[in-house]
Design a protein around this motif. Structure first.
Motif, PDB file in Angstrom:
ATOM      1  N   SER A 164       0.824  -1.203   0.000  1.00  0.00           N
ATOM      2  CA  SER A 164       0.000   0.000   0.000  1.00  0.00           C
ATOM      3  C   SER A 164       0.860   1.255   0.000  1.00  0.00           C
ATOM      4  O   SER A 164       0.456   2.289  -0.535  1.00  0.00           O
ATOM      5  CB  SER A 164      -0.924  -0.001   1.227  1.00  0.00           C
ATOM      6  OG  SER A 164      -1.816  -1.093   1.190  1.00  0.00           O
ATOM      7  N   ILE A 165       2.039   1.181   0.593  1.00  0.00           N
ATOM      8  CA  ILE A 165       2.975   2.305   0.593  1.00  0.00           C
ATOM      9  C   ILE A 165       3.694   2.399  -0.745  1.00  0.00           C
ATOM     10  O   ILE A 165       3.807   3.475  -1.335  1.00  0.00           O
ATOM     11  CB  ILE A 165       3.986   2.161   1.741  1.00  0.00           C
ATOM     12  CG1 ILE A 165       3.286   2.246   3.096  1.00  0.00           C
ATOM     13  CG2 ILE A 165       5.077   3.224   1.642  1.00  0.00           C
ATOM     14  CD1 ILE A 165       4.184   1.916   4.278  1.00  0.00           C
ATOM     15  N   PHE A 166       4.181   1.253  -1.235  1.00  0.00           N
ATOM     16  CA  PHE A 166       4.942   1.241  -2.493  1.00  0.00           C
ATOM     17  C   PHE A 166       4.077   1.596  -3.698  1.00  0.00           C
ATOM     18  O   PHE A 166       4.549   2.215  -4.647  1.00  0.00           O
ATOM     19  CB  PHE A 166       5.542  -0.150  -2.733  1.00  0.00           C
ATOM     20  CG  PHE A 166       6.492  -0.616  -1.669  1.00  0.00           C
ATOM     21  CD1 PHE A 166       7.027   0.248  -0.727  1.00  0.00           C
ATOM     22  CD2 PHE A 166       6.857  -1.961  -1.608  1.00  0.00           C
ATOM     23  CE1 PHE A 166       7.905  -0.200   0.248  1.00  0.00           C
ATOM     24  CE2 PHE A 166       7.745  -2.413  -0.635  1.00  0.00           C
ATOM     25  CZ  PHE A 166       8.261  -1.540   0.303  1.00  0.00           C
ATOM     26  N   HIS A 167       2.808   1.186  -3.646  1.00  0.00           N
ATOM     27  CA  HIS A 167       1.909   1.337  -4.798  1.00  0.00           C
ATOM     28  C   HIS A 167       0.584   1.938  -4.348  1.00  0.00           C
ATOM     29  O   HIS A 167      -0.386   1.215  -4.086  1.00  0.00           O
ATOM     30  CB  HIS A 167       1.691  -0.016  -5.472  1.00  0.00           C
ATOM     31  CG  HIS A 167       2.952  -0.655  -5.966  1.00  0.00           C
ATOM     32  ND1 HIS A 167       3.571  -0.279  -7.137  1.00  0.00           N
ATOM     33  CD2 HIS A 167       3.734  -1.632  -5.419  1.00  0.00           C
ATOM     34  CE1 HIS A 167       4.670  -0.996  -7.306  1.00  0.00           C
ATOM     35  NE2 HIS A 167       4.790  -1.821  -6.281  1.00  0.00           N
ATOM     36  N   PRO A 168       0.512   3.264  -4.278  1.00  0.00           N
ATOM     37  CA  PRO A 168      -0.732   3.915  -3.847  1.00  0.00           C
ATOM     38  C   PRO A 168      -1.926   3.595  -4.741  1.00  0.00           C
ATOM     39  O   PRO A 168      -3.074   3.773  -4.320  1.00  0.00           O
ATOM     40  CB  PRO A 168      -0.385   5.412  -3.923  1.00  0.00           C
ATOM     41  CG  PRO A 168       1.105   5.463  -3.809  1.00  0.00           C
ATOM     42  CD  PRO A 168       1.602   4.226  -4.507  1.00  0.00           C
TER      43      PRO A 168
END
Length: 345
Positions: free
Chosen positions: A312-316
């Motif tokens: 979720s952080i790496f790929h909003p």
């Protein structure tokens, strides 16, 4: 300084946590006829042989399902709770702090070795311990014919599944272990399928386990956390080193787009102002994320939550629908399935 004390506790916790998942060899030893590193024979154990999942070797188990278990590792404690047999857990370490109900279970302490007297007072019929720690206590317990399940270190998520299955079998609840592993694998497949459809590139990631005067520490390419970063769709800039030691020079050279900081000690503000780090892309673009590091440090039932947190952080652009689907079956879904903004808070 509080900074250094918190860092030291984090490193101690990490050492205990990362040494406690099953390798393909699972050994349950009691008595002193066999060394801790070799599978026991039928004669050396008071128990019955049983087949372990996958590549695990033959193991001897107690004649009856253990009813008084002592856990010497946080992920083992979480596994026992996830299997629904927390009522059998009679002892833990100070580092075993999840889930909330664990606080009601007596602790045998939090040092690098456990007190045999304290363990014996709990009258266990099974002690679960990492191979590389609590060595002296484990040997004494074996001398006293207390069954000890000795766990080896692994560096892949598959080892978590073997841990769960192996502990479930040793506890006499193999079907529960199978169900938990299957649920985790299904959630992993949902996440992997979604990541394959995303157009966003893998961000260059650095996990700052430690920094500053104490040196630069991160997860190298041969660590479990490296695989977690990779599975979540990130590119670990420290993939070319082994172990945990890094350098500021390498950090500046690889210039991560995103930095993860463990939530177990306040570090984000310190990282920003520490000389040498302020020019990093992750700092200038305000892409520092303080995370619940237990989800990626502890190799247990919340590991998929850790992957979802990272993804979720790496790929909003991870879709809300997929996040919702991944919430189903999560041990602590409301705390871990977050947007990058929530992870930052």
């Amino acid at each position: 300084m509080q900074f250094r004390r918190s860092f030291s506790r984090t490193i101690l916790s990490l050492c205990l946590i990362l040494g406690v998942t099953l390798s393909p060899t699972l050994v349950l030893a009691a008595g002193n006829q066999e060394t801790a590193g070799s599978p026991p024979t039928q004669e050396s154990i008071q128990g019955q042989s049983s087949e372990l999942p996958d590549a695990a070797s033959e193991v001897s188990t107690p004649q009856q399902s253990p009813q008084r278990i002592v856990s010497l590792a946080p992920n083992v404690t979480e596994i026992l709770f996830a299997l629904g047999i927390q009522n059998r857990l009679v002892g833990r370490t100070d580092f075993c702090d999840y889930p909330a109900g664990v606080s009601e279970i007596p602790s045998i302490g939090g040092g690098m070795d456990a007190g045999v007297e304290g363990i014996l007072a709990l009258k266990p019929d099974l002690v679960i311990a990492p191979r590389d720690y609590f060595t002296a206590s484990v040997e004494k317990l074996q001398d006293l014919s207390i069954p000890v399940l000795i766990l080896d270190t692994v560096t892949e998520l598959s080892g978590v599944f073997e841990s769960i299955s192996g502990i479930a079998q040793a506890a006499g609840v193999p079907n529960r272990g199978d169900a938990l592993v299957q649920s985790m694998k299904e959630r992993l497949q949902i996440l992997q399928t979604e990541l394959e459809t995303l157009s966003s590139p893998r961000p260059r990631v650095y996990y700052a386990v430690g920094f500053g005067d104490g040196g630069d520490w991160t997860a190298g390419g041969d660590t479990y956390i490296h695989q977690m970063i990779t599975l979540a769709g990130g590119e670990n800039i420290a993939a070319d080193v082994s172990g945990w030691s890094y350098s500021l020079e390498k950090l500046l050279e690889h210039d991560p787009e995103l930095v993860l900081l463990p939530g177990s000690w306040p570090a984000e503000d310190a990282f920003k102002v520490t000389p040498g780090y302020s020019s990093l892309t992750a700092v200038t673009e305000d892409r520092l994320y303080t995370i619940n590091n237990d989800l990626i440090d502890r190799q247990g039932p919340r590991s998929i939550d850790g992957l979802v947190m990272l993804a979720s952080i790496f790929h909003p652009d991870l879709s809300p629908e997929v996040r919702q689907a991944l919430t189903s079956g999560s041990p602590q879904s409301q705390d871990t399935i977050q947007s990058p903004e929530q992870a930052r808070d």
